[in-house]
Design an enzyme around this catalytic site. Structure first.
Site, PDB file in Angstrom:
ATOM      1  N   GLU A  38       0.932  -1.233  -0.081  1.00  0.00           N
ATOM      2  CA  GLU A  38       0.162   0.038   0.001  1.00  0.00           C
ATOM      3  C   GLU A  38       0.709   1.295   0.045  1.00  0.00           C
ATOM      4  O   GLU A  38       1.692   1.505   0.694  1.00  0.00           O
ATOM      5  CB  GLU A  38      -1.022  -0.026   1.270  1.00  0.00           C
ATOM      6  CG  GLU A  38      -1.846   1.246   1.523  1.00  0.00           C
ATOM      7  CD  GLU A  38      -2.726   1.316   0.120  1.00  0.00           C
ATOM      8  OE1 GLU A  38      -3.638   0.409  -0.301  1.00  0.00           O
ATOM      9  OE2 GLU A  38      -2.822   2.545  -0.481  1.00  0.00           O
ATOM     10  N   THR A  82      -6.037   1.591  -5.464  1.00  0.00           N
ATOM     11  CA  THR A  82      -5.640   0.086  -5.356  1.00  0.00           C
ATOM     12  C   THR A  82      -6.347  -0.773  -6.341  1.00  0.00           C
ATOM     13  O   THR A  82      -5.772  -1.676  -6.948  1.00  0.00           O
ATOM     14  CB  THR A  82      -5.897  -0.435  -3.937  1.00  0.00           C
ATOM     15  OG1 THR A  82      -5.364   0.373  -2.927  1.00  0.00           O
ATOM     16  CG2 THR A  82      -5.290  -1.812  -3.792  1.00  0.00           C
ATOM     17  N   ASP A 256       1.232  -0.085  -4.814  1.00  0.00           N
ATOM     18  CA  ASP A 256       0.114   0.055  -5.735  1.00  0.00           C
ATOM     19  C   ASP A 256      -0.147   1.337  -6.432  1.00  0.00           C
ATOM     20  O   ASP A 256      -0.437   1.540  -7.490  1.00  0.00           O
ATOM     21  CB  ASP A 256      -1.198  -0.439  -5.087  1.00  0.00           C
ATOM     22  CG  ASP A 256      -1.407   0.453  -3.603  1.00  0.00           C
ATOM     23  OD1 ASP A 256      -0.427   1.228  -3.383  1.00  0.00           O
ATOM     24  OD2 ASP A 256      -2.357   0.441  -2.942  1.00  0.00           O
TER      25      ASP A 256
END
Ligand code: GP9
Ligand code: MN
Length: 418
Positions: A38, A82, A256
Site C-alpha cells: 500500500e 488500489t 500500488d
C-alpha cells in the site's frame, strides 16, 4: 468487429514480438506470492529519515542475488487507486481516466491472469482484511476467476490488532499463513497490505522510527508506517520459510500507487532537499518499488529500464512458462530486450527512454531539463518534435484500451486456452 480488429492489429504490431525472455518458464510450477504494498513510493528506498533507514528489509532485498529490482517502475493508476493497480496487473489493460473500472465495468468479460494460469492448474486466492465489496472486489474477483477471496471475515480483528483502516499488517500476515499453507499447489496468491494507508496512523508500540518533521503531518507520519510495512513483509518472508513455502515460490512486491500527493510538495521538497518539486519531479515521484524475488535463482540484479504496472501480467505469465500469443495486452515482458520505449500514464503523460512528458512540457529524462514546451509541441513543427510522436502513440494506445473496456470487446475474442 472493426474496433476489435484495430486493437488486435495495434497489439500485434506495436506491443508483441517473438523474442523469448531468458526467464521464460523460470517459475514454472512454482507458487506465486504477490504482495501489493500500500502507498509505497520509490523515494523511500535506500533513504533515511532522522538518520534512520526507512526500509531496511527491502534495501537488503535489492542486494540479494535472488532479486530483480526495478528502480524505474511506475504506477499507472487513476481514481480507482488500489483497484486500478489490481486491474492493470490482472489484465495489462489501462484503467479508466475517470472513476474506477472495477466499479464501472465490473460486468465485462476479461481475460485475467487468474483465469489464464488455470491452464497450468494454478489455484488462485486473494488475501485482504477489508470488506469484500470494497472497490467491488467481490464481483471483479469472480470475473477475474480467482478461486477464493479471504476477506475480513477470514481474520480475527479486534481493537488491539487494528489501527487506521483495520487489521495491522503484521497480524494480517501472521493470520494469513495458515490459509496459505492449506491452499492447493501451485497457487497464485495476492496479498494487499493496509497499514501504510493515508492518514498513516500507527500505535507507538509499532513505531520503530520517528516521524519526519515538516509542515505536513501526512508526510511526517508516512515514514514510520512505511517502516512498519517493511518489517511486516520481512516477517512474512520468515513465516513463509517456517511454513516450508518459501523455496517453492516466487515473491513479487509491488507498490500500488503514490501515498503522498502533490498537496505535500513543500514538505516533500524539504525531504528531497530540492528547491521545488517541478512537474518533472512529480512524474518521477510516481515510481513505486517492484521486486521479483526467486529463491535460489542467483542471477538477480537492479534493472534501470523504464517499466510499469502494465508490464506485470506478460512478465509473470512468461515466467510461469505460459505462451501469450493469443492474449491481448498492452505491456511487455520486462525481461525481453525489444520493448516499447515508453510507459503511458493514464492522463496521457508518459515516460520514455529519453523523455518525460507532462503538463505539456517535454523534459530530458536524464536531468529534468526542459526540451520542448507546448508551443512547439502542438504546432506544424510537430514533425520535428521529439515528444509529439510518442504523445500521439500514447493517446492512441490509451484510447484502444478504452475501446476494449467500453465496448466489452473481450467477450468477442476466442482465447482458445489449451
Ligand atoms: C482498501 C485498500 C485501500 O481495501 O485496498 O484502497 P485505496 O484507498 O488505496 O484504493
Ligand atoms: Mn492503495
Amino acid at each position: 468487429d472493426n474496433e476489435l480488429k484495430d486493437v488486435e492489429e495495434y497489439i500485434d504490431t506495436i506491443i508483441k514480438n517473438d523474442e523469448q525472455s531468458e526467464l521464460f518458464g523460470v517459475a514454472e510450477g512454482k507458487n506465486v506470492i504477490f504482495i501489493s504494498a500500500e502507498s509505497i513510493q520509490s523515494f523511500v528506498i535506500n533513504e533515511e529519515v532522522n538518520g534512520q533507514e526507512i526500509t531496511p528489509f527491502m534495501n537488503r532485498l535489492i542486494d540479494d542475488e535472488d532479486t530483480y529490482y526495478f528502480e524505474n517502475f511506475y504506477h499507472q493508476t487513476e481514481q480507482g487507486k488500489t483497484s486500478d493497480s489490481e486491474f492493470i496487473v490482472e489484465n495489462s489493460l489501462y484503467p479508466l481516466s475517470r472513476g474506477a473500472v472495477y466499479f464501472t465495468h465490473g460486468q465485462n468479460e476479461y481475460h485475467a491472469l487468474p483465469e489464464i494460469i488455470k491452464q497450468k492448474d494454478y489455484y488462485s486466492a486473494v488475501f485482504h482484511a477489508n470488506n469484500r465489496s470494497f472497490w467491488n472486489r467481490d464481483q471483479m474477483y469472480e470475473v477475474a476467476n480467482y478461486d477464493h477471496f479471504f476477506d475480513e471475515e477470514a481474520y480475527e480483528i479486534n481493537d488491539t490488532n487494528s489501527v487506521g483502516w483495520g487489521l495491522k499488517d503484521k497480524d494480517y500476515f501472521e493470520q494469513s499463513i495458515k490459509y496459505l499453507q492449506n491452499l492447493e499447489e501451485p497457487f497464485y496468491s495476492k496479498f494487499i497490505t493496509l497499514t501504510n494507508h493515508f492518514p498513516f496512523e500507527l500505535d507507538d508500540e509499532d513505531r520503530s522510527i520517528e516521524p519526519y518533521n515538516s509542515n505536513s503531518n501526512t508526510l511526517n507520519n508516512y515514514f514510520p508506517t512505511v517502516r512498519y510495512m517493511d518489517e511486516s513483509i520481512e516477517e512474512f518472508f520468515t513465516l513463509l520459510e517456517e511454513a516450508g513455502l518459501y523455496e517453492d515460490s516466487i515473491i513479487v512486491i509491488m507498490g500500488d500507487h503514490d501515498g503522498i500527493s502533490a498537496n505535500h510538495n513543500k514538505a516533500m521538497s524539504m525531504f528531497l532537499e530540492k528547491e521545488e518539486i517541478t512537474p518533472y519531479d512529480q512524474i518521477q515521484l510516481q515510481r513505486v518499488p517492484f521486486f521479483i524475488h526467486i529463491p535460489g535463482h542467483g542471477e538477480g540484479r537492479v534493472i534501470s529500464d523504464i517499466a510499469g504496472q502494465i508490464d506485470v501480467k506478460p512478465t509473470l505469465l512468461h515466467m510461469l512458462g505460459i505462451d501469450t500469443a493469443n492474449d491481448l495486452y498492452f505491456g511487455n515482458d520486462l525481461f525481453i530486450e525489444d520493448r516499447k520505449e515508453y510507459i503511458a500514464l493514464r492522463n496521457g503523460d508518459f515516460i520514455s527512454d529519453d523523455f518525460v512528458y507532462t503538463t505539456g512540457v517535454c523534459y530530458d529524462r536524464a536531468n529534468g531539463e526542459v526540451i520542448e514546451t507546448e508551443s512547439n509541441l502542438d504546432t506544424d513543427s510537430a514533425t520535428e518534435s521529439v515528444c509529439q510522436p510518442i504523445k500521439e502513440q500514447v493517446e492512441k494506445e490509451l484510447s484502444l484500451s478504452d475501446k476494449l473496456i467500453y465496448g466489452d470487446l473481450l467477450r468477442f475474442v476466442n482465447f482458445d486456452e489449451e
